[in-house]
Design a protein around this motif. Structure first.
Motif, PDB file in Angstrom:
ATOM      1  N   ASN A  41      11.422  10.738 -33.252  1.00 16.32           N
ATOM      2  CA  ASN A  41      11.611   9.813 -34.315  1.00 16.32           C
ATOM      3  C   ASN A  41      10.672   8.538 -34.033  1.00 16.32           C
ATOM      4  OD1 ASN A  41      12.799   8.807 -36.666  1.00 16.32           O
ATOM      5  ND2 ASN A  41      13.955   7.245 -35.441  1.00 16.32           N
ATOM      6  N   GLY A  42       9.955   8.316 -35.277  1.00 11.94           N
ATOM      7  CA  GLY A  42       9.088   7.384 -34.943  1.00 11.94           C
ATOM      8  C   GLY A  42       7.942   7.305 -33.967  1.00 11.94           C
ATOM      9  N   SER A  43       7.514   8.687 -33.547  1.00 16.13           N
ATOM     10  CA  SER A  43       6.586   8.596 -32.718  1.00 16.13           C
ATOM     11  C   SER A  43       6.831   8.109 -31.458  1.00 16.13           C
ATOM     12  CB  SER A  43       5.183   8.303 -32.972  1.00 16.13           C
ATOM     13  OG  SER A  43       4.714   9.029 -34.356  1.00 16.13           O
ATOM     14  N   ALA A  44       8.428   7.667 -31.068  1.00 13.71           N
ATOM     15  CA  ALA A  44       8.816   6.987 -29.712  1.00 13.71           C
ATOM     16  C   ALA A  44       8.274   7.973 -28.633  1.00 13.71           C
ATOM     17  CB  ALA A  44      10.380   7.083 -29.905  1.00 13.71           C
ATOM     18  N   ARG A  45       8.551   9.133 -28.785  1.00 13.29           N
ATOM     19  CA  ARG A  45       7.872   9.871 -27.366  1.00 13.29           C
ATOM     20  C   ARG A  45       6.529   9.835 -27.175  1.00 13.29           C
ATOM     21  NH1 ARG A  45      10.475  15.815 -27.574  1.00 13.29           N
ATOM     22  NH2 ARG A  45      12.348  14.967 -27.686  1.00 13.29           N
ATOM     23  N   ASN A  46       5.818   9.989 -28.266  1.00 17.74           N
ATOM     24  CA  ASN A  46       4.447   9.804 -27.762  1.00 17.74           C
ATOM     25  C   ASN A  46       3.930   8.632 -27.343  1.00 17.74           C
ATOM     26  OD1 ASN A  46       3.981  12.432 -28.890  1.00 17.74           O
ATOM     27  ND2 ASN A  46       3.437  11.883 -30.918  1.00 17.74           N
ATOM     28  N   LEU A  47       4.806   7.586 -28.111  1.00 19.04           N
ATOM     29  CA  LEU A  47       4.256   6.175 -27.694  1.00 19.04           C
ATOM     30  C   LEU A  47       4.581   6.071 -26.104  1.00 19.04           C
ATOM     31  CD1 LEU A  47       5.378   4.018 -30.432  1.00 19.04           C
ATOM     32  CD2 LEU A  47       3.157   3.943 -29.564  1.00 19.04           C
ATOM     33  N   ILE A  48       5.878   6.376 -25.674  1.00 19.52           N
ATOM     34  CA  ILE A  48       6.211   5.986 -24.297  1.00 19.52           C
ATOM     35  C   ILE A  48       5.386   7.038 -23.389  1.00 19.52           C
ATOM     36  CG2 ILE A  48       8.216   7.648 -24.050  1.00 19.52           C
ATOM     37  CD1 ILE A  48       9.852   5.171 -23.118  1.00 19.52           C
ATOM     38  N   ARG A  49       5.034   8.163 -23.913  1.00 16.69           N
ATOM     39  CA  ARG A  49       4.161   8.844 -22.812  1.00 16.69           C
ATOM     40  C   ARG A  49       2.770   8.356 -22.716  1.00 16.69           C
ATOM     41  NH1 ARG A  49       4.816  15.010 -24.506  1.00 16.69           N
ATOM     42  NH2 ARG A  49       4.401  15.264 -22.200  1.00 16.69           N
ATOM     43  N   GLN A  50       2.532   7.348 -23.469  1.00 18.45           N
ATOM     44  CA  GLN A  50       1.152   6.914 -23.319  1.00 18.45           C
ATOM     45  C   GLN A  50       1.009   5.627 -22.108  1.00 18.45           C
ATOM     46  OE1 GLN A  50      -0.726   5.343 -26.877  1.00 18.45           O
ATOM     47  NE2 GLN A  50       0.220   6.961 -27.994  1.00 18.45           N
ATOM     48  N   ILE A  51       2.171   5.262 -21.540  1.00 17.05           N
ATOM     49  CA  ILE A  51       2.297   4.429 -20.392  1.00 17.05           C
ATOM     50  C   ILE A  51       3.049   4.965 -19.450  1.00 17.05           C
ATOM     51  CG2 ILE A  51       2.003   2.139 -21.879  1.00 17.05           C
ATOM     52  CD1 ILE A  51       5.039   2.200 -21.918  1.00 17.05           C
ATOM     53  N   PRO A  52       2.480   4.710 -18.196  1.00 21.37           N
ATOM     54  CA  PRO A  52       3.092   5.246 -16.825  1.00 21.37           C
ATOM     55  C   PRO A  52       4.427   4.899 -16.708  1.00 21.37           C
ATOM     56  CG  PRO A  52       0.925   4.241 -16.495  1.00 21.37           C
ATOM     57  CD  PRO A  52       1.249   3.901 -17.766  1.00 21.37           C
TER      58      PRO A  52
END
Length: 80
Positions: free
Chosen positions: A55-66
């Motif tokens: 939802n809201g690209s949350a998974r993609n966002l959090i995977r962009q940072i270690p």
């Protein structure tokens, strides 16, 4: 003399601060009724992105940072 301590150098290349990313992820999780603290803790411990909803690209966002960067941000916030 080297103490054997490993120093972690964190670099964020997303254009957003870790705090901004975490806030967006939390907002997305709360929108879906998830307990953000438990879900983020599960993700940090396991590295399994399924703890974070799409939802809201949350998974993609959090995977962009270690995960180390997320943990460092949380510790910094706690220590303030």
């Amino acid at each position: 003399m080297d103490s054997g301590t490993i120093e972690i150098k964190i670099q964020n290349n997303t254009g957003m601060s870790t705090r901004e990313i975490l806030q967006q992820v939390v907002d997305s999780m709360e929108e879906k009724g998830y307990n953000a603290k438990e879900q983020i803790a599960g993700y940090i411990i396991s590295g399994d992105p399924s703890y974070i909803p799409r939802n809201g690209s949350a998974r993609n966002l959090i995977r962009q940072i270690p995960r180390e960067e997320i943990l460092a941000e949380l510790i910094e916030s706690f220590l303030k």
